[in-house]
Design an enzyme around this catalytic site. Sequence first.
Site, PDB file in Angstrom:
ATOM      1  N   GLY A  63       0.689  -1.355   0.144  1.00 51.73           N
ATOM      2  CA  GLY A  63       0.129  -0.397   0.181  1.00 51.73           C
ATOM      3  C   GLY A  63       1.167   1.306   0.081  1.00 51.73           C
ATOM      4  O   GLY A  63       0.474   1.945  -0.303  1.00 51.73           O
ATOM      5  N   GLU A  71       0.822  10.474  -3.653  1.00 51.05           N
ATOM      6  CA  GLU A  71       1.604  11.604  -3.600  1.00 51.05           C
ATOM      7  C   GLU A  71       2.262  12.244  -4.925  1.00 51.05           C
ATOM      8  O   GLU A  71       2.353  13.921  -4.524  1.00 51.05           O
ATOM      9  CB  GLU A  71       2.365  11.351  -2.496  1.00 51.05           C
ATOM     10  CG  GLU A  71       3.069  12.626  -1.584  1.00 51.05           C
ATOM     11  CD  GLU A  71       2.438  13.205  -0.445  1.00 51.05           C
ATOM     12  OE1 GLU A  71       2.802  15.196  -0.936  1.00 51.05           O
ATOM     13  OE2 GLU A  71       1.675  13.330  -0.496  1.00 51.05           O
ATOM     14  N   GLY A  90       2.729  18.871  -0.116  1.00 49.70           N
ATOM     15  CA  GLY A  90       1.537  18.304   0.231  1.00 49.70           C
ATOM     16  C   GLY A  90       1.419  18.870   1.754  1.00 49.70           C
ATOM     17  O   GLY A  90       2.500  18.289   2.640  1.00 49.70           O
TER      18      GLY A  90
END
Length: 148
Positions: A63, A71, A90
């Site tokens: 994952g 991202e 971010g």
Amino acid sequence: MTQQETGRLGSLIGITPEQMNAYSEGTFADLIGLRYTELTPDRVRGEWVVKPHLYQPAGIQNGGVYCTVIETLASLGAGLWFGDQGTVVGVNNNTDFLRAVRDGTLSGVATPLHRGRLQQLWQVVITDEQERAVARGQVRLQNLPHRS
């Protein structure tokens, strides 16, 4: 010191997928095999091949790879849109895992949901070769204008 050594890329304006792939050599995106195929301020697309070194212990795509791709694609799109106004970083990544994958080529497509003066919100959908959604995520980004 080169751009690669400083970890900083100049302007993203007009960068091609081929240039971004070359710039990314030796980075984490390169390590997982991410290759950019489309780069615009409104859509960023990349793909990679699922291989055993990207598995988690159960023998499926880790994952964390999805989180990384989400991202990376969202940040790149946000930076392309913000252009020379400053830097984009971010501040939140939320990823949902929808389907287990053991092999094949996966594609991620990032598109904006909101682009404001100080923040952006991008959505990324990852699909398999049959175009089934295997993961989806969204990234909230902060626009950091140049200081005068």
